[in-house]
Design a protein around this motif. Structure first.
Motif, PDB file in Angstrom:
ATOM      1  N   TRP A 147       0.826  -1.216   0.000  1.00 29.63           N
ATOM      2  CA  TRP A 147       0.000   0.000   0.000  1.00 29.63           C
ATOM      3  C   TRP A 147       0.862   1.269   0.000  1.00 29.63           C
ATOM      4  O   TRP A 147       0.377   2.338  -0.325  1.00 29.63           O
ATOM      5  CB  TRP A 147      -0.997  -0.001   1.156  1.00 29.63           C
ATOM      6  N   MET A 148       2.149   1.132   0.367  1.00 32.93           N
ATOM      7  CA  MET A 148       3.040   2.301   0.336  1.00 32.93           C
ATOM      8  C   MET A 148       3.954   2.285  -0.874  1.00 32.93           C
ATOM      9  O   MET A 148       4.929   3.038  -0.929  1.00 32.93           O
ATOM     10  CB  MET A 148       3.908   2.333   1.598  1.00 32.93           C
ATOM     11  N   ARG A 149       3.689   1.440  -1.835  1.00 31.69           N
ATOM     12  CA  ARG A 149       4.624   1.318  -2.955  1.00 31.69           C
ATOM     13  C   ARG A 149       4.770   2.681  -3.660  1.00 31.69           C
ATOM     14  O   ARG A 149       3.819   3.462  -3.738  1.00 31.69           O
ATOM     15  CB  ARG A 149       4.144   0.253  -3.936  1.00 31.69           C
ATOM     16  N   GLY A 150       5.969   2.898  -4.146  1.00 29.13           N
ATOM     17  CA  GLY A 150       6.243   4.189  -4.787  1.00 29.13           C
ATOM     18  C   GLY A 150       7.066   5.110  -3.914  1.00 29.13           C
ATOM     19  O   GLY A 150       7.431   6.207  -4.337  1.00 29.13           O
ATOM     20  N   GLY A 151       7.385   4.683  -2.694  1.00 28.89           N
ATOM     21  CA  GLY A 151       8.265   5.486  -1.828  1.00 28.89           C
ATOM     22  C   GLY A 151       7.797   6.932  -1.715  1.00 28.89           C
ATOM     23  O   GLY A 151       6.613   7.205  -1.523  1.00 28.89           O
ATOM     24  N   ASN A 152       8.707   7.841  -1.854  1.00 27.83           N
ATOM     25  CA  ASN A 152       8.370   9.264  -1.751  1.00 27.83           C
ATOM     26  C   ASN A 152       7.667   9.773  -2.995  1.00 27.83           C
ATOM     27  O   ASN A 152       7.041  10.828  -2.967  1.00 27.83           O
ATOM     28  CB  ASN A 152       9.640  10.080  -1.506  1.00 27.83           C
ATOM     29  N   THR A 153       7.783   9.013  -4.065  1.00 30.19           N
ATOM     30  CA  THR A 153       7.172   9.450  -5.322  1.00 30.19           C
ATOM     31  C   THR A 153       5.646   9.506  -5.191  1.00 30.19           C
ATOM     32  O   THR A 153       4.991  10.253  -5.909  1.00 30.19           O
ATOM     33  CB  THR A 153       7.629   8.517  -6.453  1.00 30.19           C
ATOM     34  N   ARG A 154       5.088   8.746  -4.231  1.00 30.10           N
ATOM     35  CA  ARG A 154       3.632   8.834  -3.984  1.00 30.10           C
ATOM     36  C   ARG A 154       3.207  10.266  -3.662  1.00 30.10           C
ATOM     37  O   ARG A 154       2.090  10.668  -3.929  1.00 30.10           O
ATOM     38  CB  ARG A 154       3.246   7.990  -2.758  1.00 30.10           C
ATOM     39  N   HIS A 155       4.119  11.018  -3.036  1.00 28.38           N
ATOM     40  CA  HIS A 155       3.747  12.367  -2.584  1.00 28.38           C
ATOM     41  C   HIS A 155       3.970  13.433  -3.645  1.00 28.38           C
ATOM     42  O   HIS A 155       3.553  14.573  -3.472  1.00 28.38           O
ATOM     43  CB  HIS A 155       4.577  12.746  -1.353  1.00 28.38           C
ATOM     44  N   ALA A 156       4.684  13.082  -4.707  1.00 30.68           N
ATOM     45  CA  ALA A 156       5.046  14.096  -5.717  1.00 30.68           C
ATOM     46  C   ALA A 156       3.834  14.447  -6.574  1.00 30.68           C
ATOM     47  O   ALA A 156       2.939  13.632  -6.788  1.00 30.68           O
ATOM     48  CB  ALA A 156       6.175  13.566  -6.590  1.00 30.68           C
ATOM     49  N   ARG A 157       3.835  15.682  -7.055  1.00 27.98           N
ATOM     50  CA  ARG A 157       2.719  16.105  -7.911  1.00 27.98           C
ATOM     51  C   ARG A 157       3.163  16.340  -9.349  1.00 27.98           C
ATOM     52  O   ARG A 157       2.408  16.189 -10.280  1.00 27.98           O
ATOM     53  CB  ARG A 157       2.131  17.421  -7.398  1.00 27.98           C
ATOM     54  N   ASN A 158       4.430  16.775  -9.513  1.00 29.16           N
ATOM     55  CA  ASN A 158       4.821  17.195 -10.857  1.00 29.16           C
ATOM     56  C   ASN A 158       6.248  16.766 -11.179  1.00 29.16           C
ATOM     57  O   ASN A 158       6.995  16.332 -10.292  1.00 29.16           O
ATOM     58  CB  ASN A 158       4.693  18.710 -11.006  1.00 29.16           C
ATOM     59  N   LEU A 159       6.596  16.883 -12.441  1.00 31.71           N
ATOM     60  CA  LEU A 159       7.981  16.626 -12.854  1.00 31.71           C
ATOM     61  C   LEU A 159       8.366  17.611 -13.942  1.00 31.71           C
ATOM     62  O   LEU A 159       7.509  18.128 -14.660  1.00 31.71           O
ATOM     63  CB  LEU A 159       8.198  15.180 -13.293  1.00 31.71           C
TER      64      LEU A 159
END
Ligand SMILES: Cc1cc2nc3c(=O)[nH]c(=O)nc-3n(C[C@H](O)[C@H](O)[C@H](O)COP(=O)(O)OP(=O)(O)OC[C@H]3O[C@@H](n4cnc5c(N)ncnc54)[C@H](O)[C@@H]3O)c2cc1C
Length: 445
Positions: free
Chosen positions: A39-51
């Motif tokens: 359920w937490m997969r994606g590390g910190n990238t889960r919190h990112a909005r843009n690139l």
């Protein structure tokens, strides 16, 4: 899980999942070990909005243009000359194609001008945020045959003659040793490692809020450095922002960020102001304040507003502490009441004496509000040095034969002391793709 692995990817943030897909698409048998639960997969990238993406003309993701040379110039500017030029050029080039690559692998983007994200010609916004983006990448990885092991932490790396010969994986109560042909380290920085933070910041570390995943502990980074990898960046350099001190100690994401500072004053634990709140009105002022909070006594402070200031400020995740008088507010926040009253009176007096002052308004409209503030760490700027093929460099010269790295674990090659909005994900995705393709090629060599 099968026992023979061409490419073992350590860590499943954007760098890891992109590297895994790229290596798999290049024909390799790929396993991805992720310390966190599914359920937490994606590390910190889960919190990112843009690139941050390079593009020569308006496209489906961004208006205007932001050319590869513009991105390169921005990277050089914020790095202040301390940049690996070959990697920076590779990243500027990769930032031109990674948007299409992500879209081809299931990621959806917001259409410019439609929706709630700010309109930017430099950054594209994920539709629905980072979590759907990483979920789409995991779905693609599973569909094309990447073996994904959640709750599986890499605990040990064994080297022999300049190459990794075995990796220890711990998960579900069992310990397994694998001998992959190549390894890609995508385990991020060390911001969630409280004892490492204490080594650097001393007791102030206990006040630091970790904005992202608790699993990004830097144990792989430490193992690589202990094994003789060359380092990049400074272990004491990190990106901080001001966050609500009442938020969770880990993984609060972007909603705990405090953006109201220019609309009131900030006092330390003694009730005294310690910086000019109106000096930086940029939307990103919270990053400057993150660093100031780390330097404040006990690494904490309080944002104080009146009703007028709160009404003008951007809203925050948690409601502020409210009181009808400054004395009651001080007591609710644990501040010395007389000192807070004195500080606010002094501030109001100084504003009234500045004829025609444009910044700052006196704090006098009841009720009064306060937010406890702490420094929130986003990521550290310390990692391993890599060559242009993303192979980890050795401190004693040369590179490890079968060890690659991508993402925040090597970001300090490009961003040793500053940050460009959206570059964390771009860097993870573009270098992850390169590392995946290189590692697969190397495995078949
Ligand atoms: C709140 C917040 C908001 C952000 N917003 C943005 C944004 O809008 N745009 C942007 O570009 N960047 C943003 N960032 C930064 C961005 O999230 C990171 O730069 C990016 O996610 C880094 O990707 P990564 O794959 O290198 O590392 P991470 O996403 O940190 O992933 C590392 C992974 O490795 C795993 N891991 C660690 N150790 C081990 C081990 N021993 N064994 C197995 N697995 C391990 C962790 O569980 C984690 O899943 C934000 C960060 C935070 C915290």
């Amino acid at each position: 899980m099968s026992s023979s692995v061409d490419v073992l990817v350590i860590g499943g943030g954007v760098a890891g999942i992109v590297a895994a897909i790229a290596a798999r698409r290049a024909g390799a048998h790929v396993r991805l070990a992720e310390a966190g639960p599914q359920w937490m997969r994606g590390g910190n990238t889960r919190h990112a909005r843009n690139l941050r993406l390079a593009h020569d003309a308006p496209d489906a993701r961004m208006p205007g243009a932001y050319r590869a040379e513009d991105l390169l110039a921005d990277m050089r500017r914020v790095a202040g000359g301390d940049i690996d030029e070959a990697l920076a050029q590779a990243l500027a080039c990769g930032a031109g194609s990674i948007g299409d690559w992500l879209a081809a692998n299931g990621v959806r983007f917001q259409t410019p001008g439609r929706g709630v994200a700010p309109l930017s010609h430099r950054t594209a916004f994920f539709l629905g945020g980072g979590k759907p983006a990483v979920s789409a990448l995991y779905a693609t990885a599973a569909r094309i045959g990447v073996e994904i092991a959640y709750d599986t932490e890499v605990r040990g790396l064994e080297f022999e003659g300049g190459r990794i010969v075995s990796v220890e994986l711990a998960g579900c109560g069992a310990v397994e040793r694998v001998a992959p042909a190549t390894v890609i380290a995508c385990a991020g920085g060390h911001q969630a490692n409280r004892s490492w933070l204490r080594e650097i910041y001393g007791p102030r570390a206990d006040s630091i809020v970790v904005r992202g995943s608790p699993h990004v502990t830097g144990n792989v980074l430490r193992a690589l450095i202990d094994a003789g990898a060359r380092t990049a960046g400074d272990p004491a350099s990190a990106h901080f922002v001001a966050v609500d001190g009442r938020g969770p100690a880990f993984d609060g994401g972007i909603v705990t960020r405090i953006e109201c500072i220019p609309y009131g004053i900030v006092v330390d634990v003694t009730g005294a102001r310690f910086a000019d709140e109106g000096a930086d009105l940029r939307r990103t002022h919270y990053a400057r304040w993150g660093e100031r909070l780390l330097e404040a006594p006990r690494a904490m402070a309080f944002s104080i507003l009146d009703a007028d200031g709160l009404g003008r400020a951007p809203s925050s995740g948690l409601a502020p502490v409210q009181a009808d008088s400054l004395e009651s507010l001080a007591m609710a926040l644990g501040l010395p009441p007389a000192r807070l009253v004195e500080t606010v009176s002094g501030y109001n007096r100084s504003l009234r004496s500045q004829v025609g002052a444009v910044q700052g308004r006196p704090l006098e409209t009841r009720p009064f509000y306060g937010y406890p503030l702490r420094p929130g760490i986003t990521f550290t700027r310390y990692g391993v040095a890599v060559d242009p093929a993303m192979r980890v460099r050795r401190a004693d010269d040369g590179v490890y034969d079968n060890l690659f790295a991508a993402g925040m674990i090597m970001a300090a090659n490009i961003l040793p002391r500053a940050y460009l909005a959206g570059l964390g994900v771009t860097l993870g995705a573009a270098f992850g793709r390169m590392a995946g393709e290189e590692a697969a090629r190397h495995a078949f060599r």
